[in-house]
Write a protein that holds these residues in place. Structure first.
Motif, mmCIF file in Angstrom:
data_model
loop_
_atom_site.group_PDB
_atom_site.id
_atom_site.type_symbol
_atom_site.label_atom_id
_atom_site.label_comp_id
_atom_site.label_asym_id
_atom_site.label_seq_id
_atom_site.Cartn_x
_atom_site.Cartn_y
_atom_site.Cartn_z
ATOM 1 N N LYS A 31 -58.586 -21.300 10.455
ATOM 2 C CA LYS A 31 -57.276 -21.784 10.023
ATOM 3 C C LYS A 31 -56.557 -20.808 9.095
ATOM 4 C CE LYS A 31 -58.416 -26.683 10.636
ATOM 5 N NZ LYS A 31 -59.601 -26.393 11.475
ATOM 6 N N VAL A 32 -57.310 -20.047 8.325
ATOM 7 C CA VAL A 32 -56.683 -19.058 7.454
ATOM 8 C C VAL A 32 -56.019 -17.972 8.295
ATOM 9 C CG1 VAL A 32 -57.095 -17.297 5.697
ATOM 10 C CG2 VAL A 32 -58.268 -19.504 5.540
ATOM 11 N N SER A 33 -56.763 -17.436 9.252
ATOM 12 C CA SER A 33 -56.207 -16.407 10.143
ATOM 13 C C SER A 33 -55.051 -16.958 10.953
ATOM 14 C CB SER A 33 -57.296 -15.882 11.088
ATOM 15 O OG SER A 33 -58.345 -15.280 10.375
ATOM 16 N N LEU A 34 -55.179 -18.200 11.370
ATOM 17 C CA LEU A 34 -54.137 -18.817 12.190
ATOM 18 C C LEU A 34 -52.842 -18.964 11.406
ATOM 19 C CD1 LEU A 34 -53.605 -19.973 14.981
ATOM 20 C CD2 LEU A 34 -54.347 -22.203 14.145
ATOM 21 N N MET A 35 -52.932 -19.381 10.138
ATOM 22 C CA MET A 35 -51.720 -19.491 9.334
ATOM 23 C C MET A 35 -51.032 -18.136 9.201
ATOM 24 S SD MET A 35 -51.064 -20.843 5.430
ATOM 25 C CE MET A 35 -50.956 -22.582 5.871
ATOM 26 N N LYS A 36 -51.811 -17.098 8.986
ATOM 27 C CA LYS A 36 -51.238 -15.753 8.858
ATOM 28 C C LYS A 36 -50.482 -15.366 10.113
ATOM 29 C CE LYS A 36 -54.811 -13.912 5.750
ATOM 30 N NZ LYS A 36 -55.902 -12.905 5.631
ATOM 31 N N GLU A 37 -51.111 -15.559 11.257
ATOM 32 C CA GLU A 37 -50.499 -15.128 12.513
ATOM 33 C C GLU A 37 -49.299 -15.992 12.901
ATOM 34 O OE1 GLU A 37 -51.188 -12.318 13.560
ATOM 35 O OE2 GLU A 37 -52.875 -12.144 12.192
ATOM 36 N N LEU A 38 -49.370 -17.285 12.637
ATOM 37 C CA LEU A 38 -48.222 -18.150 12.926
ATOM 38 C C LEU A 38 -47.037 -17.769 12.050
ATOM 39 C CD1 LEU A 38 -49.920 -21.648 13.304
ATOM 40 C CD2 LEU A 38 -48.831 -20.302 15.109
ATOM 41 N N SER A 39 -47.307 -17.465 10.808
ATOM 42 C CA SER A 39 -46.234 -17.049 9.904
ATOM 43 C C SER A 39 -45.617 -15.740 10.366
ATOM 44 C CB SER A 39 -46.779 -16.899 8.478
ATOM 45 O OG SER A 39 -45.769 -16.449 7.602
ATOM 46 N N ASN A 40 -46.459 -14.812 10.794
ATOM 47 C CA ASN A 40 -45.952 -13.526 11.283
ATOM 48 C C ASN A 40 -45.126 -13.694 12.555
ATOM 49 O OD1 ASN A 40 -47.141 -12.064 9.196
ATOM 50 N ND2 ASN A 40 -49.031 -11.709 10.332
#
Length: 222
Positions: free
Chosen positions: A117-126
């Protein structure tokens, strides 16, 4: 390696029916030989992510549906390709074809359930920076869902990647999309952030333009 060679051959075929066979084979191998797929996931995605933006809508929809399934099967093994995975999904959220759009949403929901979920938040934000319309709203809602879990483990990630999303809405830079939908999505995100950050959210907003502070105050009722 023969199964992989067959997979690559099918996925890059000229005929769309054969490409669909390749997508189906990937699902079969993910179920029967998950270790083989996991070990070679980066190379496999060199072929598969092209099917996520296939020119034929039937191939694209099937690829997204298969992606939703293999996310649940492979989970963390997909970490090396999470950037391409998220990009492939979000590009289809504004599809004019309802089947493709719905399949993209299912794949996104699967990502939230099974990926880091941490990586996912980063990529969704990007990826959000490249989006507009309904896709922007869908991705923002997903970020909202992730806020509580991610903040409990990596508050700095929420502050770096989720806060800018809120600021963009409160500055009215998220348009053009339906204004009512924008307000609803922005409100949900603001409330989710306030739930975990408390007054720190207001302190962060203090350095933003007056319009942002005013809109945040209206949402929070203070």
């Amino acid at each position: 390696m023969k199964p992989l060679q067959k997979l690559y051959h099918l996925l890059e075929a000229k005929e769309f029916q054969i490409r669909m066979e390749g997508v189906a084979l990937l699902l079969d191998l993910s179920k029967s030989r998950p270790q083989l797929i996991s070990t070679n996931i980066t190379q496999i995605f060199d072929y598969f992510d092209l099917r996520l933006c296939d020119t034929h809508k039937r191939v694209k929809e099937k690829a997204l549906d298969v992606l939703a399934e293999i996310i649940g099967l492979l989970e963390d093994a997909l970490s090396p390709v999470i950037i391409r995975l998220v990009e492939g999904i979000t590009k289809n959220l504004n599809s004019k074809d309802p089947g493709v759009r719905a399949a993209a949403v299912r794949a996104l929901e699967g990502s939230i359930a099974h990926l880091d979920k941490v990586s996912l938040m980063k990529e969704l934000s990007n990826q959000r920076k490249q989006l507009s319309g309904e896709a922007l709203l869908v991705v923002t809602e997903c970020i909202t869902v992730l806020v509580e879990w991610v903040y409990a483990r990596s508050p700095e990630v929420v502050e770096r990647y989720a806060l800018p999303v809120l600021w963009s809405f409160l500055e009215n830079k998220a348009l053009p999309v339906r204004s009512a939908s924008v307000r609803t999505v922005a409100t949900k995100l603001a409330l989710a952030l306030y739930e975990v950050m408390g007054t720190k959210l207001k302190k962060c907003a203090a350095s933003k333009p007056p319009r942002v502070q005013e809109n945040l105050s209206k949402i929070l009722g203070c």
